[in-house]
Write a protein that holds these residues in place. Sequence first.
Motif, PDB file in Angstrom:
ATOM      1  N   LEU A  63      -2.842  56.206  10.053  1.00  0.00           N
ATOM      2  CA  LEU A  63      -4.231  56.190  10.492  1.00  0.00           C
ATOM      3  C   LEU A  63      -4.316  55.751  11.957  1.00  0.00           C
ATOM      4  O   LEU A  63      -3.521  54.934  12.426  1.00  0.00           O
ATOM      5  CB  LEU A  63      -5.050  55.266   9.603  1.00  0.00           C
ATOM      6  CG  LEU A  63      -4.956  55.551   8.095  1.00  0.00           C
ATOM      7  CD1 LEU A  63      -5.792  54.553   7.310  1.00  0.00           C
ATOM      8  CD2 LEU A  63      -5.363  56.979   7.776  1.00  0.00           C
ATOM      9  N   VAL A  64      -5.285  56.307  12.665  1.00  0.00           N
ATOM     10  CA  VAL A  64      -5.473  56.032  14.098  1.00  0.00           C
ATOM     11  C   VAL A  64      -6.781  55.272  14.262  1.00  0.00           C
ATOM     12  O   VAL A  64      -7.866  55.810  14.035  1.00  0.00           O
ATOM     13  CB  VAL A  64      -5.511  57.341  14.910  1.00  0.00           C
ATOM     14  CG1 VAL A  64      -5.732  57.043  16.393  1.00  0.00           C
ATOM     15  CG2 VAL A  64      -4.212  58.133  14.711  1.00  0.00           C
ATOM     16  N   SER A 123      -1.459  53.509  14.820  1.00  0.00           N
ATOM     17  CA  SER A 123      -1.812  53.672  16.230  1.00  0.00           C
ATOM     18  C   SER A 123      -3.194  53.087  16.455  1.00  0.00           C
ATOM     19  O   SER A 123      -4.092  53.250  15.621  1.00  0.00           O
ATOM     20  CB  SER A 123      -1.798  55.160  16.616  1.00  0.00           C
ATOM     21  OG  SER A 123      -2.199  55.332  17.960  1.00  0.00           O
ATOM     22  N   CYS A 124      -3.363  52.422  17.601  1.00  0.00           N
ATOM     23  CA  CYS A 124      -4.643  51.781  17.904  1.00  0.00           C
ATOM     24  C   CYS A 124      -5.012  52.010  19.363  1.00  0.00           C
ATOM     25  O   CYS A 124      -4.162  51.932  20.249  1.00  0.00           O
ATOM     26  CB  CYS A 124      -4.557  50.281  17.621  1.00  0.00           C
ATOM     27  SG  CYS A 124      -6.050  49.359  18.039  1.00  0.00           S
ATOM     28  N   ASN A 125      -6.279  52.289  19.585  1.00  0.00           N
ATOM     29  CA  ASN A 125      -6.846  52.403  20.933  1.00  0.00           C
ATOM     30  C   ASN A 125      -7.572  51.096  21.225  1.00  0.00           C
ATOM     31  O   ASN A 125      -8.681  50.866  20.755  1.00  0.00           O
ATOM     32  CB  ASN A 125      -7.811  53.593  20.990  1.00  0.00           C
ATOM     33  CG  ASN A 125      -8.367  53.817  22.379  1.00  0.00           C
ATOM     34  OD1 ASN A 125      -7.679  53.640  23.376  1.00  0.00           O
ATOM     35  ND2 ASN A 125      -9.623  54.235  22.453  1.00  0.00           N
ATOM     36  N   ASP A 126      -6.941  50.232  22.002  1.00  0.00           N
ATOM     37  CA  ASP A 126      -7.401  48.869  22.199  1.00  0.00           C
ATOM     38  C   ASP A 126      -8.255  48.754  23.464  1.00  0.00           C
ATOM     39  O   ASP A 126      -8.269  49.649  24.313  1.00  0.00           O
ATOM     40  CB  ASP A 126      -6.196  47.930  22.299  1.00  0.00           C
ATOM     41  CG  ASP A 126      -6.541  46.494  22.013  1.00  0.00           C
ATOM     42  OD1 ASP A 126      -7.117  46.225  20.948  1.00  0.00           O
ATOM     43  OD2 ASP A 126      -6.240  45.623  22.851  1.00  0.00           O
ATOM     44  N   MET A 127      -8.961  47.632  23.589  1.00  0.00           N
ATOM     45  CA  MET A 127      -9.701  47.328  24.812  1.00  0.00           C
ATOM     46  C   MET A 127      -9.789  45.814  24.925  1.00  0.00           C
ATOM     47  O   MET A 127     -10.458  45.163  24.115  1.00  0.00           O
ATOM     48  CB  MET A 127     -11.111  47.928  24.768  1.00  0.00           C
ATOM     49  CG  MET A 127     -11.945  47.629  26.027  1.00  0.00           C
ATOM     50  SD  MET A 127     -13.719  47.983  25.861  1.00  0.00           S
ATOM     51  CE  MET A 127     -13.719  49.771  25.889  1.00  0.00           C
ATOM     52  N   ALA A 344      -9.966  59.976  10.630  1.00  0.00           N
ATOM     53  CA  ALA A 344      -9.127  58.781  10.728  1.00  0.00           C
ATOM     54  C   ALA A 344      -7.701  59.075  11.166  1.00  0.00           C
ATOM     55  O   ALA A 344      -6.923  58.139  11.385  1.00  0.00           O
ATOM     56  CB  ALA A 344      -9.106  58.063   9.381  1.00  0.00           C
ATOM     57  N   THR A 345      -7.350  60.345  11.296  1.00  0.00           N
ATOM     58  CA  THR A 345      -5.978  60.718  11.672  1.00  0.00           C
ATOM     59  C   THR A 345      -5.990  61.690  12.847  1.00  0.00           C
ATOM     60  O   THR A 345      -5.812  61.298  13.998  1.00  0.00           O
ATOM     61  CB  THR A 345      -5.252  61.334  10.462  1.00  0.00           C
ATOM     62  OG1 THR A 345      -6.030  62.431   9.928  1.00  0.00           O
ATOM     63  CG2 THR A 345      -5.029  60.319   9.369  1.00  0.00           C
TER      64      THR A 345
END
Length: 442
Positions: A63-64, A123-127, A344-345
């Motif tokens: 999941l992303v 996987s993560c898109n962080d801030m 989610a993917t």
Amino acid sequence: MSIQILLPRWIIPIIPRHTVYSDYALVMNGERIIALQAKDEALAAYPQATITELPEHALLPGLVNLHAHSAMTLLRGFADDLPLMRWLNEHIWPAEGMHVSDEFVFDGSQLAIAEMIAGGTTSCNDMYFHHSAVARAALDAGFRMTIGCSILEFPTAFASNADDYIGKALKSRDEFLGETLVNFTLAPHAPYTVSDTTFGRIITLADQLNLSIHCHIHETTDEIAGSLKEYGVRPLERLAQLGLLDSPLIAAHMVHTTDTEIALLTQKGVHIAHNPASNLKLASGFARIHDQLGAGINVGIGTDGAASNNKLDMFAEMRLAALLAKGQSGNPEAIPAWQALEMATLNGAIALGQLGQIGSLEVGKQADLIAVNLAACGTQPCYDPVSHLVYAADRNQVSDVWIAGRAVYRQQQHQTLKLGEIESKTRYWQHKIKAGISSKAL
């Protein structure tokens, strides 16, 4: 690298759409998928392979998480049941000013990564701030992380002004160039915390360095009212005039959109990170996700930070996204299970510019995979594994996780993280933050 064969009950590749394979095998060599084929064919073709039996499991892409503030796990439950601006101004920003450091961000990011891996997120898109600490935490865990470098106008413990934030962002990016698991984006916090001049510089840098942009946009009605008062236009129109929508852009939240704005987002190819639980908890509103998807906008799913959710649970977010879309639109066919799973993917991978690497199980792609055990009472009987993954399964049913072919979670045990150390550091920060609250009260 040795060849591995995974033998689940079901394989859900996402591409092709509406496909579920039974009696199939997925074959990995090193970090990549090299075959998806009938079980007997795979066993015959790779007789020396290591075999993993997953008899009651669904195998699917990791999941992303398309929008998160990982280090804020250390502020989980710190300030609840408040509107966004009170939550930020009176609680979160003061606490961050007292405690956020390289050590805080590393420890908080490790805690978040441990939670995400155990819940099937690869996987993560962080801030956030202290970008190098986020990168080190991800690399130590073997976790795939896109690091959004926060940019604001006002000073924090991390940087003094917009130029300082940008300078530190570029320095961290240069430090980790060439790392395959770590990527960087420029992350102006929001229209109400970033000036036109700074947005202009961000757009120029994104173009020059081939970077994406990640920004909170249209999260609340107060944000829109403030923009109308200060600039005479809604935030999205202002950003369009500045040219931000012409850059690769992930717009977090986008709760409040008109038909005209949805058409503009479609035209510009803006990606949306939908955060259903956080939007509800902060009473930000109900995003028109069904309309946005119907217009052709790419919408992925995020958790937001644990301080405003309060968990990094993509299974819960998938279910909530599907149910909210049905309730908000009045259409029970809005966001069926297969589409929620795509959000989610695959959609997250598209938003991150990583469609060629992750988001689906295809030959040649990175082996970012999760196995979910559907043998539990709550997921029996199983007529449709896709439906169960969205509407019935729990993140605690994730049994195994591979990232770039590496087993980072095996039979519900972390392989790359030391949970005892993470828990000890978490208790340290809890005591320190509580002590800070007590001293401030005095």
